[in-house]
Design a protein around this motif. Structure first.
Motif, PDB file in Angstrom:
ATOM      1  N   ARG A  12       0.844  -1.202   0.000  1.00  0.00           N
ATOM      2  CA  ARG A  12       0.000   0.000   0.000  1.00  0.00           C
ATOM      3  C   ARG A  12       0.877   1.250   0.000  1.00  0.00           C
ATOM      4  NH1 ARG A  12      -1.366   3.301   3.926  1.00  0.00           N
ATOM      5  NH2 ARG A  12      -0.977   1.895   5.676  1.00  0.00           N
ATOM      6  N   LYS A  13       1.876   1.253   0.859  1.00  0.00           N
ATOM      7  CA  LYS A  13       2.783   2.408   0.925  1.00  0.00           C
ATOM      8  C   LYS A  13       3.613   2.525  -0.350  1.00  0.00           C
ATOM      9  CE  LYS A  13       2.885   3.205   5.769  1.00  0.00           C
ATOM     10  NZ  LYS A  13       3.564   4.106   6.664  1.00  0.00           N
ATOM     11  N   THR A  47      -3.058   5.861   0.997  1.00  0.00           N
ATOM     12  CA  THR A  47      -3.398   5.881   2.417  1.00  0.00           C
ATOM     13  C   THR A  47      -4.352   4.714   2.674  1.00  0.00           C
ATOM     14  OG1 THR A  47      -5.356   7.255   2.075  1.00  0.00           O
ATOM     15  CG2 THR A  47      -3.252   8.414   2.469  1.00  0.00           C
TER      16      THR A  47
END
Length: 74
Positions: free
Chosen positions: A20-21, A26
């Motif tokens: 995700r990062k 977010t």
């Protein structure tokens, strides 16, 4: 969640967090992409909730990765 599988769910959550990062998302953005709440995404990432196969498939698709990447050890 039983203790036998806790380590696996921690690994899955950390992998979701990592990818995700890497995508620059977010928790809220990922949640919107998969039509779940930010709170649920947070609980999966921290192994406080047990994700279904369907949600893992949705997350992998949203992150544009094979679902197998969520189970890898790093």
């Amino acid at each position: 969640m039983d203790g036998e599988h806790k380590a696996a769910f921690i690994k899955i959550g950390l992998n979701i967090l990592y990818y995700r990062k890497e995508k620059g998302y977010t928790q809220q953005q990922l949640a919107e992409k998969i039509s779940y709440s930010k709170n649920h995404v947070q609980q999966i990432e921290t192994a406080k909730a047990t994700p279904s196969v369907a949600i893992l498939l949705d997350i992998a698709k949203a992150l544009d990765i094979p679902v197998s990447k969520l189970f890898e050890s790093r």
